[in-house]
Design an enzyme around this catalytic site. Sequence first.
Site, PDB file in Angstrom:
ATOM      1  N   LYS A 215      14.020 -22.306   5.468  1.00  0.00           N
ATOM      2  CA  LYS A 215      13.442 -22.607   6.552  1.00  0.00           C
ATOM      3  C   LYS A 215      12.271 -23.858   6.771  1.00  0.00           C
ATOM      4  O   LYS A 215      11.931 -24.175   7.828  1.00  0.00           O
ATOM      5  CB  LYS A 215      12.865 -21.481   7.584  1.00  0.00           C
ATOM      6  CG  LYS A 215      14.156 -20.644   7.741  1.00  0.00           C
ATOM      7  CD  LYS A 215      13.659 -19.220   8.456  1.00  0.00           C
ATOM      8  CE  LYS A 215      13.489 -18.224   7.272  1.00  0.00           C
ATOM      9  NZ  LYS A 215      12.333 -17.321   7.840  1.00  0.00           N
ATOM     10  N   ASP A 237      17.322 -21.928 -11.029  1.00  0.00           N
ATOM     11  CA  ASP A 237      16.202 -21.175 -11.349  1.00  0.00           C
ATOM     12  C   ASP A 237      14.942 -21.399 -10.482  1.00  0.00           C
ATOM     13  O   ASP A 237      14.557 -22.408 -10.584  1.00  0.00           O
ATOM     14  CB  ASP A 237      15.843 -21.271 -12.893  1.00  0.00           C
ATOM     15  CG  ASP A 237      14.688 -20.507 -13.438  1.00  0.00           C
ATOM     16  OD1 ASP A 237      14.136 -19.766 -12.496  1.00  0.00           O
ATOM     17  OD2 ASP A 237      14.656 -20.412 -14.733  1.00  0.00           O
ATOM     18  N   ASP A 243       4.638 -23.313  -7.443  1.00  0.00           N
ATOM     19  CA  ASP A 243       3.749 -23.817  -8.187  1.00  0.00           C
ATOM     20  C   ASP A 243       4.170 -25.383  -7.990  1.00  0.00           C
ATOM     21  O   ASP A 243       2.733 -26.004  -7.892  1.00  0.00           O
ATOM     22  CB  ASP A 243       3.796 -23.324  -9.449  1.00  0.00           C
ATOM     23  CG  ASP A 243       3.906 -21.917  -9.805  1.00  0.00           C
ATOM     24  OD1 ASP A 243       2.830 -21.263  -8.795  1.00  0.00           O
ATOM     25  OD2 ASP A 243       4.124 -21.303 -10.675  1.00  0.00           O
ATOM     26  N   SER A 273      12.843 -29.013  -8.712  1.00  0.00           N
ATOM     27  CA  SER A 273      12.470 -28.152  -9.754  1.00  0.00           C
ATOM     28  C   SER A 273      13.349 -26.750  -9.964  1.00  0.00           C
ATOM     29  O   SER A 273      13.919 -26.173 -10.887  1.00  0.00           O
ATOM     30  CB  SER A 273      11.022 -27.626  -9.628  1.00  0.00           C
ATOM     31  OG  SER A 273      11.036 -26.424  -8.578  1.00  0.00           O
TER      32      SER A 273
HETATM   33  O1  RIB Z   1       5.372 -18.904 -10.739  1.00  0.00           O
HETATM   34  C1  RIB Z   1       5.838 -18.895 -11.766  1.00  0.00           C
HETATM   35  C2  RIB Z   1       5.129 -18.192 -13.141  1.00  0.00           C
HETATM   36  O2  RIB Z   1       4.726 -16.825 -12.500  1.00  0.00           O
HETATM   37  C3  RIB Z   1       5.783 -18.101 -14.187  1.00  0.00           C
HETATM   38  O3  RIB Z   1       5.452 -19.175 -14.886  1.00  0.00           O
HETATM   39  C4  RIB Z   1       5.111 -16.807 -14.834  1.00  0.00           C
HETATM   40  O4  RIB Z   1       4.328 -17.143 -15.907  1.00  0.00           O
HETATM   41  C5  RIB Z   1       4.405 -16.035 -13.785  1.00  0.00           C
HETATM   42  O5  RIB Z   1       2.870 -16.318 -13.772  1.00  0.00           O
END
Ligand code: RIB
Length: 299
Positions: A215, A237, A243, A273
């Site tokens: 969303k 994946d 991140d 990603s």
């Molecule tokens: O956000 C993904 C991460 O969460 C992975 O790389 C793993 O290590 C955990 O910290």
Amino acid sequence: MKILNYGSLNLDYAYHLDHFVRAGETEASFARTMACGGKGLNQSIALARAGASVMHAGAVGKMDGEVLIQALEEAGVDTSLVRRLEDVPSGSAFIQVIPNGENAIILNGGANHAVTEEDIDRVLAGFGKDDWLLIQNEISSLPYLMEKAHEAGMKIILNPSPMNESIWKMPLEYVDLFLVNEQEASMLSHHAEDPIREFTRSYPSAAFVITRGSKGCTYLHGEETVSQDAFHVTAVDTTGAGDTFTGFFLGTLAEGGSVQEALRIASAAAAVSVTRPGAGSSIPEKEEVLAFLNADQAK
Ligand code: RIB
């Protein structure tokens, strides 16, 4: 202005399966990979790939952590503040990934949980007013780190993942920018009926980025609201997508981009990603993100 990311570094062991293992079940995986991860490491790599200059602080085991430091350095991150600890293994993550790209993660803190108040004093001595401190919720001594960073006048940016009860020990009133998903916003609002309204009302001077998966996402600060739709791709994946988003959002802002531009680039980077396996290894270069955006516009 300097950017310090004080965060986790993990060895990620990913197992690809057709469903998450249930109690009492033993399942064979299609594939197993070992890669560099940890929310801290992933966000530093994404910041660097977005063009920002970033210093990473944290800890790894002397025996097994060199590969993690190397991954950061290859991406152009300054690792002079990462400690190598004797007799402690690096942090690690056991990750199950199923065919639609969803994951389930078990963490072992290792060296990430050996960050001490003395380490923090040493690191923060090199930072001051208006420098940025980025943190996640995977290292020890976070309340102390936030107190000291606030005293030093740093701008505190919190991505509270993985969310758990320890969040309530943190001085959240010092946070300048929260980067959260909907579930995290709900928990931070104590599961209020209108979680985003309640959460943002509790920290009136902070800014917020709320990600809502397919969303899209929204930036909120006072009267200002900026939204961005999600880009739709086929996921293999999703590990590390949040991140990637965080690093590209902050990296774009640090490079002088607008909030709208930062949300757009971050959403595109996260979309790229998830089409690749792994966490740190799935983070695209900025040129790849721009090429994705150009191709999307041409559709
Ligand atoms: O956000 C993904 C991460 O969460 C992975 O790389 C793993 O290590 C955990 O910290």
